[in-house]
Each structure stands twice: as C-alpha cells, then as structure tokens.
Design an enzyme around this catalytic site. Structure first.
Site, PDB file in Angstrom:
ATOM      1  N   GLY A   8      56.987  37.071  40.907  1.00 28.86           N
ATOM      2  CA  GLY A   8      56.124  37.494  39.793  1.00 28.86           C
ATOM      3  C   GLY A   8      54.772  37.958  40.307  1.00 28.86           C
ATOM      4  N   ALA A  10      53.517  40.834  40.954  1.00 29.70           N
ATOM      5  CA  ALA A  10      52.947  42.127  40.562  1.00 29.70           C
ATOM      6  C   ALA A  10      51.997  42.015  39.369  1.00 29.70           C
ATOM      7  CB  ALA A  10      54.073  43.119  40.245  1.00 29.70           C
ATOM      8  N   ILE A  13      49.419  35.774  36.667  1.00 29.15           N
ATOM      9  CA  ILE A  13      49.143  34.596  37.498  1.00 29.15           C
ATOM     10  C   ILE A  13      49.632  34.823  38.936  1.00 29.15           C
ATOM     11  CG2 ILE A  13      49.641  32.131  37.808  1.00 29.15           C
ATOM     12  CD1 ILE A  13      49.978  31.975  34.689  1.00 29.15           C
ATOM     13  N   TYR A 153      62.240  29.871  25.192  1.00 25.02           N
ATOM     14  CA  TYR A 153      61.151  29.811  26.188  1.00 25.02           C
ATOM     15  C   TYR A 153      60.797  28.360  26.544  1.00 25.02           C
ATOM     16  CZ  TYR A 153      56.677  30.524  28.556  1.00 25.02           C
ATOM     17  OH  TYR A 153      55.661  30.516  29.485  1.00 25.02           O
TER      18      TYR A 153
HETATM   19  N1  LIG Z   1      50.212  33.519  30.459  1.00 20.97           N
HETATM   20  C1  LIG Z   1      50.389  32.310  29.945  1.00 20.97           C
HETATM   21  O1  LIG Z   1      49.723  31.926  28.959  1.00 20.97           O
HETATM   22  C2  LIG Z   1      51.392  31.365  30.549  1.00 20.97           C
HETATM   23  C3  LIG Z   1      51.395  30.036  30.110  1.00 20.97           C
HETATM   24  C4  LIG Z   1      52.311  29.146  30.651  1.00 20.97           C
HETATM   25  C5  LIG Z   1      53.193  29.559  31.606  1.00 20.97           C
HETATM   26  N2  LIG Z   1      53.180  30.867  32.013  1.00 20.97           N
HETATM   27  C6  LIG Z   1      54.150  31.255  33.026  1.00 20.97           C
HETATM   28  O2  LIG Z   1      53.481  31.781  34.146  1.00 20.97           O
HETATM   29  C7  LIG Z   1      54.329  32.688  34.835  1.00 20.97           C
HETATM   30  C8  LIG Z   1      53.577  33.990  35.064  1.00 20.97           C
HETATM   31  O3  LIG Z   1      53.282  34.550  33.790  1.00 20.97           O
HETATM   32  P1  LIG Z   1      52.101  35.597  33.539  1.00 20.97           P
HETATM   33  O4  LIG Z   1      51.360  35.101  32.376  1.00 20.97           O
HETATM   34  O5  LIG Z   1      51.416  35.893  34.813  1.00 20.97           O
HETATM   35  O6  LIG Z   1      52.968  36.837  33.005  1.00 20.97           O
HETATM   36  P2  LIG Z   1      53.107  38.343  33.522  1.00 20.97           P
HETATM   37  O7  LIG Z   1      54.004  38.987  32.549  1.00 20.97           O
HETATM   38  O8  LIG Z   1      51.759  38.923  33.754  1.00 20.97           O
HETATM   39  O9  LIG Z   1      53.825  38.172  34.945  1.00 20.97           O
HETATM   40  C9  LIG Z   1      55.161  37.772  35.047  1.00 20.97           C
HETATM   41  C10 LIG Z   1      55.804  38.552  36.189  1.00 20.97           C
HETATM   42  O10 LIG Z   1      57.162  38.112  36.310  1.00 20.97           O
HETATM   43  C11 LIG Z   1      57.940  39.264  36.604  1.00 20.97           C
HETATM   44  N3  LIG Z   1      59.342  39.123  36.215  1.00 20.97           N
HETATM   45  C12 LIG Z   1      59.853  39.029  34.952  1.00 20.97           C
HETATM   46  N4  LIG Z   1      61.191  39.073  34.996  1.00 20.97           N
HETATM   47  C13 LIG Z   1      61.549  39.208  36.302  1.00 20.97           C
HETATM   48  C14 LIG Z   1      62.785  39.324  36.969  1.00 20.97           C
HETATM   49  N5  LIG Z   1      63.953  39.360  36.297  1.00 20.97           N
HETATM   50  N6  LIG Z   1      62.783  39.428  38.319  1.00 20.97           N
HETATM   51  C15 LIG Z   1      61.616  39.435  39.014  1.00 20.97           C
HETATM   52  N7  LIG Z   1      60.404  39.336  38.424  1.00 20.97           N
HETATM   53  C16 LIG Z   1      60.376  39.235  37.087  1.00 20.97           C
HETATM   54  C17 LIG Z   1      57.307  40.371  35.752  1.00 20.97           C
HETATM   55  O11 LIG Z   1      57.685  41.651  36.203  1.00 20.97           O
HETATM   56  C18 LIG Z   1      55.829  40.074  35.921  1.00 20.97           C
HETATM   57  O12 LIG Z   1      55.263  40.780  36.990  1.00 20.97           O
HETATM   58  C19 LIG Z   1      55.568  32.841  33.954  1.00 20.97           C
HETATM   59  O13 LIG Z   1      56.598  32.014  34.467  1.00 20.97           O
HETATM   60  C20 LIG Z   1      55.090  32.342  32.613  1.00 20.97           C
HETATM   61  O14 LIG Z   1      56.153  31.873  31.819  1.00 20.97           O
HETATM   62  C21 LIG Z   1      52.295  31.766  31.519  1.00 20.97           C
END
Ligand SMILES: NC(=O)c1ccc[n+]([C@@H]2O[C@H](COP(=O)([O-])OP(=O)(O)OC[C@H]3O[C@@H](n4cnc5c(N)ncnc54)[C@H](O)[C@@H]3O)[C@@H](O)[C@H]2O)c1
Length: 259
Positions: A8, A10, A13, A153
């Site tokens: 993840g 790209a 987080i 989720y």
């Molecule tokens: N943003 C929030 O509030 C939050 C809260 C709790 C947990 N999270 C978790 O944190 C992690 C990162 O989330 P974020 O907020 O940075 O979101 P984001 O959408 O900015 O980043 C998620 C990344 O995961 C990649 N991804 C998705 N499906 C994929 C696949 N099949 N193969 C490879 N890569 C894949 C996406 O391309 C993206 O770059 C996630 O697991 C999310 O569930 C986020």
C-alpha cells in the site's frame, strides 16, 4: 540501514511511512497495484505469490521488516480479499525473508473499525474456514443492505487483529525473534477517507461514530511514526499487540472492559 517492505506504499499511510523511513536513511521496497517498486494485486493468491517472488529478487533474499498496509474500505468482496488474505498472505509469504535479519520485525494495519460488531459467520470463516467460503459469505453481505455490506470492513480488520494475536507468540514469530504486532488507526486523512471528511457536516457525523477526543482526525504521519518504531530495532518486546492510534476511540468505546 534497514530494508523495509511496505504494501500500500503508493498512497496514504503506506506512502507516508515509506517517505519517513527513506528520510531516515532506510531502503524501502514499496508494493502496490501500481505506482510503487513492485506492482502486485494482493487480492489474489497469484498476485501475492508474484509479490513474494519480486520482493525476493529485489532484496536479494533478506529484508528487515514487513509493513502490511494495503487495504480497501469499500463494502465489497475485494475488501475481504485485500484486508485479510492480502495482509496475512504478505506476512506469511515474506516471513522467510526476515530470517537473515539481525532485527526482524512485522506490523499490519488493522483499524478501530475492528471494534464494531462483526459478522460472526464471516469472522469465523476468515480465521478457521476456507478462503472460498469466506469470500462467498462476503459476497452475500455485499449484496445485502448497505449497513450489512459495511460490516465487511470491520470484520476483515477484526479477523486480521485476531490473526496477529493468534500467531505472534508462535514458533514462526516470537520464537524466531520476530515481534509481530498491529496498529489500529482511528480516522486518518488519506485518499481513503477523503469523501467522508469532505464537508464539516460529514466530518461531524463521522466523529460521532468514531469519537477522537484526543486531537481529532490525524494525518498519515502519525501512524507512520508508530509503525516506524514498531518495526525498528528498539522494539524488542512488543508481541501481538494491537496498538490503537485513534485519538481515544478505543478508550471511549471499550473503556475498562479490556481487563
Ligand atoms: N485512513 C483511515 O482512516 C484508516 C483508518 C484505519 C485503518 N486504515 C487502514 O490503513 C491502511 C492504509 O489506508 P490509507 O488510509 O492509507 O488508504 P489509501 O487508499 O490511501 O491507501 C491504500 C493503498 O492500498 C492499495 N491497495 C488496495 N488494494 C490493493 C491490492 N489489491 N493490491 C495491492 N495494493 C492494494 C491502494 O492502491 C492504496 O495505494 C488500510 O489497510 C486501511 O484499511 C485506514
């Protein structure tokens, strides 16, 4: 200098963590659908196997830490695939590459959403059933009403947190000198939550669901710093912890009930 694999990487987080570790002088092998060092679709077994092969090649066979961050929050079966099987597959698939490190570490990103009531059938199928059966249950939830579909989720994140609890003290992790932990963020400003925080009204109703009395919604760097520490040489004894970095939502929701 240590070598980190971040899925993840790209966006959001994962991207913030990647930048932080690189600023600190470490090497990062980023994994994402596209736009990183290794293009891989972690929602399929084939994609996960290709990822392990590509990381093995790029790293020369040894890495120091795994950060399993790739995830989705849509009410779809893809969320079940990436958040649970993608994360577990990343941890299990890359674990052999940690064996040559003097200070191996691993962390996954769960969520405060793991606190919401799960779909019990899906939860048990994730942890103890066959992948096909779990995905069939996720399909059924996805085809149901929006509230039911949204359980995918939180259930995927609860299953991931429980998988960490179940495995951290085992032979392959603790006994091999590898701290295995998770973080559970509250609401973090990333592309994933952009629409949910687009207006003041939307933000207000989101914070009613996810109370964050300590400093409110956080930037991705907050989670990045915690994961950087959890995967650093300094972390020698945290084992199987799910660290809530959530501005207090866990404390508000669970209070003293965790003991
Ligand atoms: N943003 C929030 O509030 C939050 C809260 C709790 C947990 N999270 C978790 O944190 C992690 C990162 O989330 P974020 O907020 O940075 O979101 P984001 O959408 O900015 O980043 C998620 C990344 O995961 C990649 N991804 C998705 N499906 C994929 C696949 N099949 N193969 C490879 N890569 C894949 C996406 O391309 C993206 O770059 C996630 O697991 C999310 O569930 C986020």
């Amino acid at each position: 200098m240590r070598t980190y694999v971040i899925t993840g990487a790209a966006s959001g987080i994962g991207k913030a963590t990647s930048e932080l570790l690189q600023e600190r002088g470490h090497a990062v092998i980023g994994v994402d659908l596209k736009g990183s060092d290794v293009d891989a679709d972690l929602s399929t077994a084939e994609g996960r196997a290709d990822m392990v092969e590509a990381v093995t090649e790029k790293s020369g066979g040894t890495i120091d830490a795994i950060i399993a961050g790739a995830g989705l929050s849509t009410p779809t079966v893809a969320t079940a695939k990436v958040n649970y099987y993608g994360a577990v597959g990343t941890l299990e698939g890359l674990r052999p590459l940690l064996v040559g490190s003097p200070a191996p570490r691993a962390v996954a990103i769960a969520s405060m959403a793991s606190l919401y009531p799960p779909d019990e059938d899906l939860l048990h199928l994730f942890l103890d059933g066959a992948e096909d059966d779990a995905l069939a249950r996720a399909e059924a939830l996805a085809a149901s009403d929006p509230q039911t579909a949204n359980m995918i989720y939180g259930t995927s994140k609860r299953a991931l947190a429980l998988w960490i609890r179940r495995h951290a003290a085992r032979e392959q992790w603790a006994h091999a000198g590898i701290p295995l932990n998770a973080v559970a963020p509250g609401i973090i400003r990333t592309p994933m939550t952009k629409d949910l925080t687009a207006t003041e009204e939307a933000t207000k109703s989101l914070l009613e669901m996810v109370p964050m009395p300590l400093n409110g919604i956080a930037d991705a760097i907050v989670v990045a710093r915690l994961m950087a520490w959890l995967t650093s040489e300094e972390n020698t004894h945290l084992c199987g912890q799910v660290v809530f970095v959530d501005g207090g939502s866990d404390v508000v929701m669970r209070g003293e009930s965790t003991w």
